[in-house]
Write an enzyme that holds these catalytic residues in place. Structure first.
Site, short mmCIF file in Angstrom:
data_model
loop_
_atom_site.label_atom_id
_atom_site.label_comp_id
_atom_site.label_asym_id
_atom_site.label_seq_id
_atom_site.Cartn_x
_atom_site.Cartn_y
_atom_site.Cartn_z
N LYS A 17 0.83 -1.22 0.00
CA LYS A 17 0.00 0.00 0.00
C LYS A 17 0.86 1.26 0.00
O LYS A 17 0.51 2.26 -0.61
CB LYS A 17 -0.87 0.06 1.27
N ASP A 148 -9.34 -5.73 10.33
CA ASP A 148 -8.69 -5.58 11.64
C ASP A 148 -9.61 -4.77 12.55
O ASP A 148 -10.24 -3.80 12.11
CB ASP A 148 -7.39 -4.75 11.54
N PRO A 191 -10.39 -13.97 -2.79
CA PRO A 191 -9.93 -13.14 -1.66
C PRO A 191 -10.24 -11.65 -1.89
O PRO A 191 -10.62 -10.95 -0.95
CB PRO A 191 -8.41 -13.37 -1.65
N GLN A 193 -12.76 -10.46 -3.67
CA GLN A 193 -14.21 -10.29 -3.46
C GLN A 193 -14.53 -10.19 -1.97
O GLN A 193 -15.31 -9.33 -1.54
CB GLN A 193 -14.96 -11.48 -4.05
N CYS A 382 25.38 7.87 12.39
CA CYS A 382 24.92 8.00 13.76
C CYS A 382 25.69 7.06 14.70
O CYS A 382 26.82 7.36 15.05
CB CYS A 382 23.40 7.80 13.84
N HIS A 508 21.41 11.51 10.14
CA HIS A 508 20.88 10.43 9.29
C HIS A 508 20.70 10.95 7.87
O HIS A 508 19.59 11.31 7.47
CB HIS A 508 19.53 9.94 9.83
N GLU A 510 20.52 9.43 5.19
CA GLU A 510 19.67 8.57 4.35
C GLU A 510 18.25 9.10 4.21
O GLU A 510 17.58 8.84 3.22
CB GLU A 510 19.68 7.12 4.88
#
Ligand code: GLN
Length: 542
Positions: A17, A148, A191, A193, A382, A508, A510
């Protein structure tokens, strides 16, 4: 009028997602729309900061110091917009606001309930983000899987938003799995559906189904899904595995998702700029060179724990026309019997990664000795900077037993110690030195050369720092402090001029690397690694 796109997931978790939302954001951004991405996470933690990376993957940090889910990293990298605290909502955050309001007396006389008080708070967060960022479109991903228990208030809130803002201003995208089963690898739509039925029970009918599949779906399958799930066939968007995640926006564009979303939301038909993104993907997919970088870390069994580092290496590889192979090395394995040379001997560069706690620390320090002595290109991030300082203190300055007080509170030489403003901090959540801070670089250093500036800003997430009692000694033995906080109090960057490429940062970097703007430190590391790689190959050819 702001438009709202909601992305939910069905069938299984980890279905992509985050990449779907980020890719859709990129498609819309390519058309010049201002997109505000956000993640609504159903867990009760107020933020992701106290979560174990083994379970939950990397903790991403925004400019304003919010510790978030790693999906925000995907949003920033794909959509190239900075996220902030409003971009990350959790059940814990929402309830905290509602309970604070109740204690203040905002609901005096009322019974405080999930509907409407909790759902109103969720809706307010979504609308507020759009306002703050003056967004054309708020793109909200709901964490977890439909069905959930935890996600129900979020789903109810977005259901109400369709009623509040109308069908023309809201869009529900449901990401599902279409598996193949049995000896004949039959494609199964059931699944999907069932997952749509589950959504409908809550009152949400999806407008678009993004179907993750290993194989192309074919018209027949799409029509079947369309019929059973009540969406037009063109709104069944096939999502195949991509060689590079950065290809996904292009795949979705080809599948017609951009046009579909635009039509459904009544967005003006704008020309899109695909060229830059196509160029990035082309470079990533067809590199001329190759090198191998070892990442020595503490959480390497979960591939998502160092997500932003892995992505930053892909970006820097693309820009250097090279594929970067990553060798993940669990630092604990280097603690006793394994000689670092056996796992690092054939790599072209090394990153010593961030981390917390005492496990694996000695392994990182052993790796550091090998890196310093062998001349392998090195980037410390770090905890990686802290390990480099400890190794240097022990083996170059002769400070036997030098350590960080994070793991050895009674170390004879505490070369890394807790920052003074952290000594009285007791609660763990959101209390580190977090977010963007400026740093001054010394002219003429490697850091200055790479950044091309003497004033930089990077994101931080730490409690410990280089102990200033040892700064002069370290410098006198050859360690260069190339970056400091503007008040000179904190060591931000170090390097070793006697080494071909040895640089470490307390920040950091990145988190700020983008496919269209690779980070200078990663660019420099990969460039240096490619030199080592070609030297190794030349040696083998002889
Ligand atoms: N544990 C170290 C600190 O808190 C390093 C943190 C990190 O690597 N992000 O200072």
């Amino acid at each position: 009028m702001t438009k709202y796109i909601f992305v939910t997931g069905g069938v299984v978790s980890s279905i992509g997602k985050g990449i779907t939302s980020a890719s859709l954001g990129r498609i819309l951004r390519n058309r010049g729309w201002v997109v505000a991405p956000m993640k609504l996470d159903p867990y009760i933690n107020v933020d992701a900061g106290t979560m174990n990376p083994f379970q939950h993957g990397e903790v991403f940090v925004t400019d304003d110091g919010t510790e978030t889910d790693l999906d925000l990293g995907h949003y920033e990298r794909f959509i190239d917009v900075p996220c902030s605290s409003g971009s990350s909502i959790t059940t814990g955050k929402v309830y905290r606001k509602v309970i604070e309001a109740e204690r203040r007396g905002d609901y005096l006389g009322g019974t405080v309930q999930v509907i409407p008080h909790v759902t109103n708070e969720i809706k307010r967060s979504i609308v507020d983000l759009g306002r703050q960022q003056e967004a054309d479109i708020v793109l909200a991903e709901i964490g977890g899987t439909v069905g959930d228990i935890e996600s129900l208030p979020f789903l109810e809130a977005i259901r109400q938003m369709r009623k509040d803002f109308g069908k023309e201003n809201t869009l529900f995208i449901h990401v599902t799995l279409v598996p193949q089963v049995g000896p004949w690898h039959e494609i199964k739509t059931k699944p999907t559906q069932h997952s749509v039925i589950k959504l409908r029970e809550i009152g949400i009918s999806p407008d678009v189904l993004v179907c993750r599949s290993e194989v192309p779906l074919g018209d027949e399958v799409k029509e079947k899904i369309s019929l059973f799930c009540d969406v037009p066939p063109e709104a069944v968007v096939e999502s195949l595995n991509a060689e590079s995640i950065y290809e996904v926006p292009l795949m979705y564009e080809r599948a017609g998702l951009g046009e579909l979303v635009g039509n459904r939301l009544g967005l003006e038909d704008r020309a899109q700029n695909l060229a830059e993104w196509e160029g990035i993907v082309e470079k990533i997919k067809h590199p001329a060179g190759r090198c191998c970088i070892a990442v020595v870390g503490k959480y390497t069994q979960n591939g998502d724990s160092y997500k932003s580092i892995a992505e930053a290496l892909i970006h820097a590889g693309g820009a250097n026309d090279a594929k970067v192979d990553i060798r993940w090395i669990e630092s604990q394995t280097l603690e006793s019997t394994v000689d670092p040379a056996t796992v690092l001997g054939d790599v072209d560069g090394v990153i010593v990664a961030p981390g917390f706690g005492d496990r694996g620390i000695e392994g990182k320090i052993r790796a550091m000795s090998y890196v310093r002595e062998s001349g392998l290109p090195f980037l410390g991030i770090c905890l990686g900077l802290q390990m480099a300082v400890i190794e240097f203190a022990r083996n170059v300055c002769g400070l036997e037993g030098a350590n960080t007080t994070e793991v050895a509170s009674k170390a004879p030489y505490p070369v890394i110690s807790v920052m003074p403003d952290q000594t009285k901090v007791e609660s763990k959540g959101g209390t580190m030195r977090l977010g963007t801070y400026p740093c001054n670089l010394t002219a003429g250093t490697l850091a200055h050369g790479l950044y091309g500036s003497t004033r930089i800003e990077e994101r931080h997430r730490h409690r410990f720092e280089v102990n200033n009692d040892f700064r002069e000694l370290l410098i006198s033995k050859g360690l260069v402090v190339s970056g400091v906080s503007p008040d000179y109090r904190l060591v931000e960057m170090i390097e070793l001029p006697s080494h071909p490429f040895f640089i470490a940062t307390q920040a950091h970097p990145e988190f700020k690397s983008r496919p269209n703007r690779p980070h200078p430190l990663f660019l420099g590391l990969v460039k240096a690694a490619l030199k080592v790689g070609s030297r190794n190959k030349a040696h083998i050819a002889l």
